[in-house]
Scaffold this active site. Structure first.
Site, mmCIF file in Angstrom:
data_model
loop_
_atom_site.group_PDB
_atom_site.id
_atom_site.type_symbol
_atom_site.label_atom_id
_atom_site.label_comp_id
_atom_site.label_asym_id
_atom_site.label_seq_id
_atom_site.Cartn_x
_atom_site.Cartn_y
_atom_site.Cartn_z
ATOM 1 N N HIS A 1 0.575 14.826 -27.671
ATOM 2 C CA HIS A 1 0.190 13.432 -27.431
ATOM 3 C C HIS A 1 -0.405 12.802 -28.683
ATOM 4 C CE1 HIS A 1 -0.048 14.106 -22.799
ATOM 5 N NE2 HIS A 1 1.137 13.679 -23.170
ATOM 6 N N ASN B 1 0.434 21.185 -19.277
ATOM 7 C CA ASN B 1 0.124 20.473 -20.515
ATOM 8 C C ASN B 1 0.185 21.340 -21.761
ATOM 9 O OD1 ASN B 1 -0.324 17.950 -19.367
ATOM 10 N ND2 ASN B 1 -2.351 18.584 -18.688
ATOM 11 N N ARG C 1 0.811 -1.241 0.000
ATOM 12 C CA ARG C 1 0.000 0.000 0.000
ATOM 13 C C ARG C 1 0.833 1.275 0.000
ATOM 14 N NH1 ARG C 1 -2.865 -2.947 3.806
ATOM 15 N NH2 ARG C 1 -4.685 -3.927 2.867
ATOM 16 N N GLU D 1 -4.000 17.766 -10.024
ATOM 17 C CA GLU D 1 -4.406 18.260 -11.328
ATOM 18 C C GLU D 1 -5.906 18.524 -11.438
ATOM 19 O OE1 GLU D 1 -2.054 16.666 -14.505
ATOM 20 O OE2 GLU D 1 -3.532 17.252 -15.990
ATOM 21 N N LYS E 1 7.791 23.981 -11.525
ATOM 22 C CA LYS E 1 6.937 22.803 -11.351
ATOM 23 C C LYS E 1 6.508 22.660 -9.889
ATOM 24 C CE LYS E 1 5.716 18.224 -12.589
ATOM 25 N NZ LYS E 1 5.897 17.078 -13.471
ATOM 26 N N HIS F 1 9.054 12.341 -26.646
ATOM 27 C CA HIS F 1 8.024 13.137 -25.996
ATOM 28 C C HIS F 1 8.321 14.636 -26.170
ATOM 29 C CE1 HIS F 1 4.922 14.240 -23.173
ATOM 30 N NE2 HIS F 1 5.805 14.893 -22.436
ATOM 31 N N ARG G 1 -2.529 22.786 -12.372
ATOM 32 C CA ARG G 1 -1.521 21.837 -12.852
ATOM 33 C C ARG G 1 -1.697 21.514 -14.328
ATOM 34 N NH1 ARG G 1 1.082 16.586 -9.635
ATOM 35 N NH2 ARG G 1 2.526 16.017 -11.279
ATOM 36 N N GLU H 1 10.600 20.341 -23.050
ATOM 37 C CA GLU H 1 9.820 20.680 -21.848
ATOM 38 C C GLU H 1 10.288 22.012 -21.256
ATOM 39 O OE1 GLU H 1 7.157 19.125 -20.893
ATOM 40 O OE2 GLU H 1 7.359 16.990 -21.326
ATOM 41 N N HIS I 1 0.794 19.785 -25.077
ATOM 42 C CA HIS I 1 0.690 18.335 -24.888
ATOM 43 C C HIS I 1 -0.515 17.702 -25.563
ATOM 44 C CE1 HIS I 1 4.034 18.798 -22.193
ATOM 45 N NE2 HIS I 1 4.014 17.529 -21.840
ATOM 46 N N LYS J 1 3.526 12.023 -10.009
ATOM 47 C CA LYS J 1 2.724 11.209 -10.935
ATOM 48 C C LYS J 1 3.555 10.002 -11.325
ATOM 49 C CE LYS J 1 -0.099 14.435 -13.548
ATOM 50 N NZ LYS J 1 -0.363 14.809 -14.949
HETATM 51 N N1 LIG Z 1 5.539 11.416 -14.236
HETATM 52 C C1 LIG Z 1 5.491 12.517 -14.915
HETATM 53 O O1 LIG Z 1 5.041 13.565 -14.431
HETATM 54 C C2 LIG Z 1 6.023 12.528 -16.305
HETATM 55 C C3 LIG Z 1 6.216 13.739 -16.985
HETATM 56 C C4 LIG Z 1 6.788 13.710 -18.253
HETATM 57 C C5 LIG Z 1 7.157 12.491 -18.824
HETATM 58 N N2 LIG Z 1 6.942 11.328 -18.145
HETATM 59 C C6 LIG Z 1 7.337 10.033 -18.710
HETATM 60 O O2 LIG Z 1 8.746 10.008 -18.866
HETATM 61 C C7 LIG Z 1 9.075 9.065 -19.880
HETATM 62 C C8 LIG Z 1 10.162 9.647 -20.755
HETATM 63 O O3 LIG Z 1 11.300 9.874 -19.969
HETATM 64 P P1 LIG Z 1 12.741 10.109 -20.615
HETATM 65 O O4 LIG Z 1 12.625 11.073 -21.714
HETATM 66 O O5 LIG Z 1 13.656 10.368 -19.498
HETATM 67 O O6 LIG Z 1 13.037 8.713 -21.334
HETATM 68 P P2 LIG Z 1 13.794 7.394 -20.854
HETATM 69 O O7 LIG Z 1 13.624 7.135 -19.429
HETATM 70 O O8 LIG Z 1 13.412 6.316 -21.808
HETATM 71 O O9 LIG Z 1 15.330 7.777 -21.113
HETATM 72 C C9 LIG Z 1 15.770 8.004 -22.423
HETATM 73 C C10 LIG Z 1 17.019 7.155 -22.731
HETATM 74 O O10 LIG Z 1 18.131 7.712 -22.040
HETATM 75 C C11 LIG Z 1 18.822 6.678 -21.336
HETATM 76 N N3 LIG Z 1 19.482 7.346 -20.214
HETATM 77 C C12 LIG Z 1 18.930 7.762 -19.056
HETATM 78 N N4 LIG Z 1 19.835 8.470 -18.356
HETATM 79 C C13 LIG Z 1 20.973 8.497 -19.075
HETATM 80 C C14 LIG Z 1 22.239 9.083 -18.895
HETATM 81 N N5 LIG Z 1 22.501 9.855 -17.840
HETATM 82 N N6 LIG Z 1 23.194 8.891 -19.838
HETATM 83 C C15 LIG Z 1 22.911 8.159 -20.951
HETATM 84 N N7 LIG Z 1 21.720 7.597 -21.191
HETATM 85 C C16 LIG Z 1 20.760 7.767 -20.267
HETATM 86 C C17 LIG Z 1 17.738 5.704 -21.004
HETATM 87 O O11 LIG Z 1 18.277 4.435 -20.707
HETATM 88 C C18 LIG Z 1 16.915 5.718 -22.288
HETATM 89 O O12 LIG Z 1 17.499 4.893 -23.255
HETATM 90 C C19 LIG Z 1 7.790 8.754 -20.612
HETATM 91 O O13 LIG Z 1 7.380 7.466 -20.273
HETATM 92 C C20 LIG Z 1 6.806 9.781 -20.086
HETATM 93 O O14 LIG Z 1 5.483 9.303 -20.052
HETATM 94 C C21 LIG Z 1 6.405 11.334 -16.902
HETATM 95 ZN ZN LIG Z 2 5.570 16.391 -21.020
#
Ligand SMILES: NC(=O)c1ccc[n+]([C@@H]2O[C@H](COP(=O)([O-])OP(=O)(O)OC[C@H]3O[C@@H](n4cnc5c(N)ncnc54)[C@H](O)[C@@H]3O)[C@@H](O)[C@H]2O)c1
Ligand SMILES: [Zn+2]
Length: 364
Positions: free
Chosen positions: A252, A245, A121, A237, A227, A265, A241, A185, A248, A143
Protein backbone atom coordinates in the site's frame (compact mmCIF):
# COMPACT_ATOMS: atom_id res chain seq x y z
CA UNK A 1 -18.01 -26.60 -12.44
CA UNK A 2 -16.87 -26.07 -8.86
CA UNK A 3 -19.12 -24.87 -6.07
CA UNK A 4 -17.71 -23.55 -2.82
CA UNK A 5 -19.55 -22.32 0.23
CA UNK A 6 -18.67 -19.25 2.22
CA UNK A 7 -20.05 -20.33 5.56
CA UNK A 8 -21.45 -17.29 7.34
CA UNK A 9 -24.64 -18.58 8.92
CA UNK A 10 -27.64 -16.88 7.41
CA UNK A 11 -25.36 -14.80 5.20
CA UNK A 12 -23.73 -17.92 3.67
CA UNK A 13 -23.34 -17.99 -0.09
CA UNK A 14 -21.87 -19.99 -2.92
CA UNK A 15 -18.98 -19.26 -5.21
CA UNK A 16 -19.48 -21.00 -8.54
CA UNK A 17 -16.48 -21.35 -10.84
CA UNK A 18 -16.50 -22.66 -14.42
CA UNK A 19 -15.52 -21.85 -17.97
CA UNK A 20 -18.53 -20.59 -19.94
CA UNK A 21 -20.57 -19.68 -16.86
CA UNK A 22 -21.82 -16.34 -18.26
CA UNK A 23 -24.31 -18.21 -20.45
CA UNK A 24 -25.86 -19.71 -17.34
CA UNK A 25 -26.03 -16.72 -15.01
CA UNK A 26 -29.79 -16.38 -15.56
CA UNK A 27 -30.55 -19.84 -14.18
CA UNK A 28 -27.97 -19.58 -11.44
CA UNK A 29 -29.29 -16.26 -10.15
CA UNK A 30 -32.94 -17.32 -10.48
CA UNK A 31 -32.20 -20.34 -8.28
CA UNK A 32 -30.57 -18.23 -5.58
CA UNK A 33 -32.38 -14.92 -5.54
CA UNK A 34 -35.91 -13.76 -4.98
CA UNK A 35 -35.34 -10.61 -7.03
CA UNK A 36 -37.21 -9.92 -10.26
CA UNK A 37 -35.65 -6.58 -10.95
CA UNK A 38 -31.88 -6.26 -11.38
CA UNK A 39 -29.56 -3.30 -11.77
CA UNK A 40 -26.50 -4.45 -13.71
CA UNK A 41 -23.46 -2.29 -12.97
CA UNK A 42 -20.46 -2.46 -15.29
CA UNK A 43 -18.12 -0.24 -17.28
CA UNK A 44 -18.10 0.43 -21.05
CA UNK A 45 -15.17 -1.90 -21.75
CA UNK A 46 -16.44 -4.94 -19.86
CA UNK A 47 -20.01 -4.31 -20.97
CA UNK A 48 -18.96 -4.20 -24.63
CA UNK A 49 -17.23 -7.56 -24.19
CA UNK A 50 -19.73 -9.46 -22.05
CA UNK A 51 -22.84 -7.31 -21.54
CA UNK A 52 -24.89 -8.86 -24.29
CA UNK A 53 -24.16 -12.39 -23.18
CA UNK A 54 -25.18 -11.59 -19.59
CA UNK A 55 -28.32 -9.69 -20.64
CA UNK A 56 -29.38 -12.58 -22.88
CA UNK A 57 -28.91 -15.06 -20.04
CA UNK A 58 -30.83 -12.86 -17.60
CA UNK A 59 -33.73 -12.03 -19.90
CA UNK A 60 -33.99 -15.74 -20.72
CA UNK A 61 -35.09 -16.17 -17.10
CA UNK A 62 -37.53 -13.26 -17.27
CA UNK A 63 -35.51 -10.79 -15.17
CA UNK A 64 -36.27 -7.11 -15.59
CA UNK A 65 -32.79 -5.64 -16.06
CA UNK A 66 -31.55 -2.05 -16.13
CA UNK A 67 -27.93 -1.24 -16.90
CA UNK A 68 -25.79 1.44 -15.26
CA UNK A 69 -22.26 1.98 -16.55
CA UNK A 70 -19.53 3.76 -14.61
CA UNK A 71 -16.37 5.05 -16.30
CA UNK A 72 -13.40 2.65 -16.36
CA UNK A 73 -10.64 3.15 -13.81
CA UNK A 74 -9.66 3.35 -10.16
CA UNK A 75 -9.99 7.15 -10.22
CA UNK A 76 -13.75 6.71 -10.68
CA UNK A 77 -14.13 4.51 -7.63
CA UNK A 78 -15.51 7.45 -5.69
CA UNK A 79 -18.68 8.52 -3.94
CA UNK A 80 -19.72 10.78 -6.82
CA UNK A 81 -19.89 7.87 -9.25
CA UNK A 82 -21.60 5.73 -6.61
CA UNK A 83 -24.21 8.51 -6.20
CA UNK A 84 -24.85 8.49 -9.95
CA UNK A 85 -25.69 4.79 -9.74
CA UNK A 86 -27.88 5.41 -6.70
CA UNK A 87 -29.65 8.20 -8.63
CA UNK A 88 -30.25 5.71 -11.39
CA UNK A 89 -31.65 3.19 -8.90
CA UNK A 90 -34.04 5.82 -7.53
CA UNK A 91 -35.00 6.91 -11.04
CA UNK A 92 -35.96 3.42 -12.19
CA UNK A 93 -37.70 2.68 -8.88
CA UNK A 94 -35.39 -0.14 -7.82
CA UNK A 95 -37.13 -1.89 -4.94
CA UNK A 96 -35.93 -3.39 -1.67
CA UNK A 97 -36.49 -6.82 -3.13
CA UNK A 98 -34.31 -6.08 -6.16
CA UNK A 99 -30.63 -6.86 -6.59
CA UNK A 100 -27.52 -5.08 -7.83
CA UNK A 101 -25.32 -7.20 -10.10
CA UNK A 102 -21.66 -6.24 -10.57
CA UNK A 103 -20.07 -7.27 -13.88
CA UNK A 104 -16.41 -6.26 -13.97
CA UNK A 105 -13.17 -6.12 -12.02
CA UNK A 106 -12.54 -5.05 -8.45
CA UNK A 107 -13.39 -1.42 -9.16
CA UNK A 108 -16.88 -2.18 -10.44
CA UNK A 109 -17.41 -4.82 -7.74
CA UNK A 110 -16.36 -2.55 -4.88
CA UNK A 111 -18.46 0.39 -6.06
CA UNK A 112 -21.55 -1.62 -7.03
CA UNK A 113 -21.33 -3.46 -3.71
CA UNK A 114 -21.30 -0.19 -1.81
CA UNK A 115 -24.34 0.99 -3.76
CA UNK A 116 -26.11 -2.26 -2.84
CA UNK A 117 -25.11 -1.80 0.82
CA UNK A 118 -26.44 1.76 0.96
CA UNK A 119 -29.54 1.69 -1.20
CA UNK A 120 -32.60 1.40 1.03
CA UNK A 121 -30.30 0.23 3.87
CA UNK A 122 -29.02 -2.62 1.80
CA UNK A 123 -30.36 -4.74 -1.03
CA UNK A 124 -29.14 -8.00 -2.50
CA UNK A 125 -25.82 -7.98 -4.29
CA UNK A 126 -24.48 -10.42 -6.88
CA UNK A 127 -20.88 -10.56 -8.07
CA UNK A 128 -19.81 -11.56 -11.58
CA UNK A 129 -16.06 -10.79 -11.40
CA UNK A 130 -14.16 -10.58 -14.69
CA UNK A 131 -10.53 -9.92 -13.68
CA UNK A 132 -8.22 -12.45 -12.06
CA UNK A 133 -7.81 -10.15 -9.05
CA UNK A 134 -11.57 -9.95 -8.58
CA UNK A 135 -12.00 -13.71 -9.13
CA UNK A 136 -9.41 -14.72 -6.55
CA UNK A 137 -9.89 -11.95 -4.06
CA UNK A 138 -12.12 -8.88 -4.18
CA UNK A 139 -15.44 -10.54 -5.12
CA UNK A 140 -15.36 -12.81 -2.07
CA UNK A 141 -15.70 -11.60 1.50
CA UNK A 142 -18.11 -8.69 1.36
CA UNK A 143 -15.74 -5.75 1.67
CA UNK A 144 -17.19 -3.00 -0.48
CA UNK A 145 -15.92 0.56 -0.71
CA UNK A 146 -15.05 3.66 -2.66
CA UNK A 147 -11.99 5.85 -2.25
CA UNK A 148 -11.83 9.26 -0.58
CA UNK A 149 -9.39 11.76 -2.08
CA UNK A 150 -7.28 11.37 1.06
CA UNK A 151 -7.19 7.61 1.06
CA UNK A 152 -8.18 4.35 -0.54
CA UNK A 153 -11.36 2.50 0.46
CA UNK A 154 -12.11 5.00 3.24
CA UNK A 155 -15.85 4.95 2.55
CA UNK A 156 -17.09 1.40 2.79
CA UNK A 157 -19.14 -1.32 4.37
CA UNK A 158 -19.34 -5.05 4.87
CA UNK A 159 -22.02 -6.35 2.54
CA UNK A 160 -21.80 -9.99 1.52
CA UNK A 161 -22.93 -11.01 -1.95
CA UNK A 162 -25.77 -13.50 -2.42
CA UNK A 163 -23.66 -15.48 -4.87
CA UNK A 164 -20.34 -15.08 -6.73
CA UNK A 165 -20.38 -16.30 -10.33
CA UNK A 166 -16.95 -16.76 -11.88
CA UNK A 167 -16.54 -17.44 -15.58
CA UNK A 168 -12.85 -18.22 -16.13
CA UNK A 169 -13.27 -17.66 -19.90
CA UNK A 170 -13.55 -13.93 -19.29
CA UNK A 171 -9.85 -13.84 -18.43
CA UNK A 172 -8.97 -14.45 -22.10
CA UNK A 173 -9.53 -10.76 -22.89
CA UNK A 174 -7.75 -9.34 -19.86
CA UNK A 175 -4.57 -7.31 -20.51
CA UNK A 176 -1.29 -8.99 -19.57
CA UNK A 177 -0.69 -6.38 -16.89
CA UNK A 178 -4.06 -6.91 -15.22
CA UNK A 179 -3.66 -10.67 -15.44
CA UNK A 180 -0.28 -10.49 -13.72
CA UNK A 181 -1.74 -8.18 -11.10
CA UNK A 182 -4.14 -10.96 -10.11
CA UNK A 183 -1.26 -13.42 -10.00
CA UNK A 184 0.37 -11.18 -7.36
CA UNK A 185 -2.51 -12.04 -5.02
CA UNK A 186 -2.32 -15.73 -5.96
CA UNK A 187 1.33 -15.83 -4.88
CA UNK A 188 0.32 -14.11 -1.64
CA UNK A 189 -2.21 -16.87 -0.85
CA UNK A 190 0.38 -19.55 -1.59
CA UNK A 191 3.04 -18.04 0.67
CA UNK A 192 0.67 -17.29 3.55
CA UNK A 193 -1.41 -20.48 3.54
CA UNK A 194 -0.57 -23.18 1.08
CA UNK A 195 2.80 -24.76 0.34
CA UNK A 196 1.19 -27.10 -2.23
CA UNK A 197 -0.19 -24.15 -4.14
CA UNK A 198 3.30 -22.62 -4.07
CA UNK A 199 4.78 -25.79 -5.56
CA UNK A 200 2.01 -25.85 -8.16
CA UNK A 201 2.94 -22.29 -9.15
CA UNK A 202 6.60 -23.27 -9.41
CA UNK A 203 5.82 -26.27 -11.58
CA UNK A 204 3.19 -24.78 -13.91
CA UNK A 205 4.54 -21.36 -14.80
CA UNK A 206 4.05 -21.87 -18.53
CA UNK A 207 0.46 -23.04 -18.19
CA UNK A 208 -0.31 -20.19 -15.86
CA UNK A 209 1.24 -17.51 -18.04
CA UNK A 210 -0.60 -18.98 -21.05
CA UNK A 211 -3.87 -18.87 -19.09
CA UNK A 212 -4.42 -22.56 -19.63
CA UNK A 213 -8.07 -23.29 -18.66
CA UNK A 214 -7.28 -26.08 -16.22
CA UNK A 215 -4.57 -24.01 -14.51
CA UNK A 216 -7.02 -21.09 -14.17
CA UNK A 217 -9.71 -23.32 -12.73
CA UNK A 218 -7.24 -24.77 -10.22
CA UNK A 219 -5.81 -21.43 -9.09
CA UNK A 220 -9.13 -19.65 -8.76
CA UNK A 221 -10.78 -22.54 -6.98
CA UNK A 222 -7.95 -22.86 -4.47
CA UNK A 223 -7.67 -19.13 -3.77
CA UNK A 224 -11.45 -18.79 -3.32
CA UNK A 225 -11.38 -21.77 -0.98
CA UNK A 226 -8.61 -20.20 1.10
CA UNK A 227 -10.34 -16.84 1.20
CA UNK A 228 -13.68 -18.44 2.16
CA UNK A 229 -12.09 -20.24 5.08
CA UNK A 230 -10.49 -17.05 6.37
CA UNK A 231 -13.64 -14.95 5.88
CA UNK A 232 -15.85 -17.58 7.55
CA UNK A 233 -13.60 -17.50 10.61
CA UNK A 234 -13.31 -13.72 10.77
CA UNK A 235 -15.84 -11.83 8.68
CA UNK A 236 -14.99 -8.36 9.96
CA UNK A 237 -11.23 -8.60 10.18
CA UNK A 238 -10.87 -8.74 13.93
CA UNK A 239 -8.11 -11.34 13.71
CA UNK A 240 -7.20 -14.02 11.21
CA UNK A 241 -8.53 -12.09 8.19
CA UNK A 242 -5.56 -9.80 8.66
CA UNK A 243 -3.41 -12.60 7.25
CA UNK A 244 -4.74 -11.71 3.80
CA UNK A 245 -2.68 -8.56 4.13
CA UNK A 246 0.64 -10.32 3.62
CA UNK A 247 2.75 -7.92 1.55
CA UNK A 248 0.06 -5.27 1.73
CA UNK A 249 1.51 -2.88 4.32
CA UNK A 250 4.62 -2.46 2.18
CA UNK A 251 2.49 -2.70 -0.97
CA UNK A 252 0.00 0.00 0.00
CA UNK A 253 2.88 2.37 0.75
CA UNK A 254 4.33 1.73 -2.72
CA UNK A 255 0.93 2.23 -4.37
CA UNK A 256 0.45 5.50 -2.52
CA UNK A 257 3.93 6.79 -3.39
CA UNK A 258 3.20 5.94 -7.04
CA UNK A 259 -0.13 7.84 -6.79
CA UNK A 260 -1.97 4.59 -7.59
CA UNK A 261 -0.76 4.90 -11.17
CA UNK A 262 2.76 3.58 -11.23
CA UNK A 263 2.03 0.07 -9.94
CA UNK A 264 -1.06 -2.08 -10.15
CA UNK A 265 -2.28 -3.43 -6.82
CA UNK A 266 -0.89 -6.90 -7.57
CA UNK A 267 2.52 -5.54 -8.58
CA UNK A 268 2.67 -3.62 -5.32
CA UNK A 269 1.64 -6.74 -3.39
CA UNK A 270 4.35 -8.76 -5.14
CA UNK A 271 7.03 -6.22 -4.18
CA UNK A 272 5.56 -5.94 -0.70
CA UNK A 273 5.65 -9.70 -0.29
CA UNK A 274 9.31 -9.72 -1.27
CA UNK A 275 10.08 -7.03 1.31
CA UNK A 276 8.14 -8.99 3.95
CA UNK A 277 10.12 -12.11 3.02
CA UNK A 278 13.43 -10.28 3.45
CA UNK A 279 12.26 -9.01 6.82
CA UNK A 280 11.24 -12.51 7.92
CA UNK A 281 14.61 -13.83 6.84
CA UNK A 282 16.42 -11.13 8.82
CA UNK A 283 14.31 -11.98 11.86
CA UNK A 284 15.28 -15.65 11.42
CA UNK A 285 11.68 -16.60 10.73
CA UNK A 286 12.17 -17.59 7.09
CA UNK A 287 15.05 -19.67 5.75
CA UNK A 288 17.50 -18.46 3.13
CA UNK A 289 16.27 -21.16 0.75
CA UNK A 290 12.63 -20.13 1.09
CA UNK A 291 13.53 -16.48 0.58
CA UNK A 292 15.28 -17.47 -2.62
CA UNK A 293 12.32 -19.56 -3.81
CA UNK A 294 9.94 -16.62 -3.27
CA UNK A 295 12.12 -14.23 -5.28
CA UNK A 296 12.57 -16.80 -8.01
CA UNK A 297 8.84 -17.55 -8.29
CA UNK A 298 7.91 -13.87 -8.53
CA UNK A 299 10.47 -13.39 -11.30
CA UNK A 300 9.40 -16.43 -13.26
CA UNK A 301 5.75 -15.30 -13.15
CA UNK A 302 6.88 -11.92 -14.53
CA UNK A 303 6.01 -10.16 -11.30
CA UNK A 304 8.22 -7.44 -9.85
CA UNK A 305 10.18 -8.35 -6.73
CA UNK A 306 12.68 -5.48 -6.65
CA UNK A 307 11.39 -2.38 -4.88
CA UNK A 308 11.65 1.05 -6.54
CA UNK A 309 14.48 3.38 -5.48
CA UNK A 310 12.33 5.64 -3.29
CA UNK A 311 14.24 6.31 -0.04
CA UNK A 312 13.48 3.54 2.45
CA UNK A 313 12.54 6.14 5.07
CA UNK A 314 9.82 7.49 2.74
CA UNK A 315 8.42 4.01 2.18
CA UNK A 316 8.45 3.42 5.94
CA UNK A 317 6.66 6.73 6.61
CA UNK A 318 3.95 5.80 4.12
CA UNK A 319 3.55 2.42 5.79
CA UNK A 320 2.66 4.19 9.01
CA UNK A 321 -0.33 5.90 7.38
CA UNK A 322 -1.87 2.58 6.33
CA UNK A 323 -5.40 2.26 7.69
CA UNK A 324 -4.48 -1.06 9.31
CA UNK A 325 -2.04 0.70 11.67
CA UNK A 326 -3.36 0.61 15.22
CA UNK A 327 -2.10 2.83 18.02
CA UNK A 328 0.76 3.85 15.73
CA UNK A 329 1.98 0.25 15.71
CA UNK A 330 2.79 -1.47 12.46
CA UNK A 331 1.26 -4.92 12.48
CA UNK A 332 3.04 -6.91 9.85
CA UNK A 333 2.02 -10.22 8.36
CA UNK A 334 5.25 -12.08 7.71
CA UNK A 335 5.90 -15.42 6.00
CA UNK A 336 6.97 -17.92 8.62
CA UNK A 337 7.78 -20.55 6.07
CA UNK A 338 6.27 -21.11 2.66
CA UNK A 339 2.63 -21.87 3.46
CA UNK A 340 2.35 -20.20 6.84
CA UNK A 341 2.50 -16.76 8.37
CA UNK A 342 2.98 -14.96 11.63
CA UNK A 343 1.85 -11.51 12.75
CA UNK A 344 4.34 -9.20 14.44
CA UNK A 345 3.86 -5.72 15.87
CA UNK A 346 7.24 -5.40 17.56
CA UNK A 347 9.60 -5.05 14.62
CA UNK A 348 11.86 -2.03 15.10
CA UNK A 349 12.08 0.65 12.43
CA UNK A 350 15.71 -0.09 11.54
CA UNK A 351 14.90 -3.71 10.71
CA UNK A 352 12.10 -2.65 8.37
CA UNK A 353 14.38 -0.11 6.67
CA UNK A 354 17.03 -2.79 6.29
CA UNK A 355 14.51 -5.17 4.65
CA UNK A 356 13.37 -2.44 2.24
CA UNK A 357 16.99 -1.77 1.32
CA UNK A 358 17.61 -5.45 0.73
CA UNK A 359 14.53 -5.69 -1.51
CA UNK A 360 15.75 -2.64 -3.45
CA UNK A 361 19.04 -4.32 -4.24
CA UNK A 362 17.95 -7.69 -5.55
CA UNK A 363 20.07 -8.76 -8.48
CA UNK A 364 17.84 -9.24 -11.51
N1 LIG B 1 -13.08 -5.72 -1.76
C1 LIG B 1 -11.95 -6.34 -1.58
O1 LIG B 1 -11.83 -7.22 -0.72
C2 LIG B 1 -10.80 -6.01 -2.45
C3 LIG B 1 -9.65 -6.81 -2.45
C4 LIG B 1 -8.62 -6.51 -3.34
C5 LIG B 1 -8.74 -5.42 -4.20
N2 LIG B 1 -9.87 -4.64 -4.17
C6 LIG B 1 -10.03 -3.50 -5.07
O2 LIG B 1 -10.07 -3.98 -6.41
C7 LIG B 1 -9.67 -2.92 -7.28
C8 LIG B 1 -8.75 -3.49 -8.34
O3 LIG B 1 -9.46 -4.44 -9.09
P1 LIG B 1 -8.95 -4.95 -10.51
O4 LIG B 1 -7.52 -5.26 -10.43
O5 LIG B 1 -9.90 -5.97 -10.95
O6 LIG B 1 -9.02 -3.62 -11.41
P2 LIG B 1 -10.15 -3.02 -12.36
O7 LIG B 1 -11.50 -3.31 -11.88
O8 LIG B 1 -9.79 -1.60 -12.60
O9 LIG B 1 -9.91 -3.84 -13.71
C9 LIG B 1 -8.71 -3.68 -14.42
C10 LIG B 1 -8.99 -3.35 -15.90
O10 LIG B 1 -9.45 -4.53 -16.55
C11 LIG B 1 -10.64 -4.23 -17.29
N3 LIG B 1 -11.37 -5.49 -17.37
C12 LIG B 1 -12.12 -6.08 -16.42
N4 LIG B 1 -12.50 -7.30 -16.83
C13 LIG B 1 -11.99 -7.49 -18.06
C14 LIG B 1 -12.01 -8.55 -18.99
N5 LIG B 1 -12.59 -9.71 -18.70
N6 LIG B 1 -11.39 -8.39 -20.18
C15 LIG B 1 -10.73 -7.23 -20.46
N7 LIG B 1 -10.65 -6.20 -19.61
C16 LIG B 1 -11.27 -6.33 -18.43
C17 LIG B 1 -11.27 -3.13 -16.50
O11 LIG B 1 -12.19 -2.41 -17.29
C18 LIG B 1 -10.05 -2.30 -16.11
O12 LIG B 1 -9.66 -1.46 -17.16
C19 LIG B 1 -9.03 -1.87 -6.41
O13 LIG B 1 -9.89 -0.77 -6.33
C20 LIG B 1 -8.89 -2.53 -5.05
O14 LIG B 1 -9.00 -1.63 -3.98
C21 LIG B 1 -10.89 -4.93 -3.32
ZN1 LIG C 1 -4.79 -7.14 -2.21
Amino acid sequence: MAKLLVDLGERSYEIIIAAGLLDKVGDLIAARSGANQLLLVSNPLVFSLYGEKVLTALSGQGFDVDVALMPDGESYKNIKEAMKIIDRAVHIGLERSSAVVALGGGVVGDLAGLVAALYQRGIEFIQIPTTLLAQVDSSVGGKVAVNHRRGKNLIGAFHQPAVVLIDTDTLATLSVRDYLSGLGEVVKYAIAFDADLFTYLEQHQEHILNRDPSALQHLIQRCCQLKSIVVARDEREGGVRMSLNLGHTFGHALEKIGHYQEHTHGEAVAMGTMAAAFLSNQLDILSEDELRRIGFLLGSLHLPAKLPDTPAATIYRNMLTDKKVQAKKLRLVLPEAIGSYTIRDDVPRHMIIKAINAAQHIQK
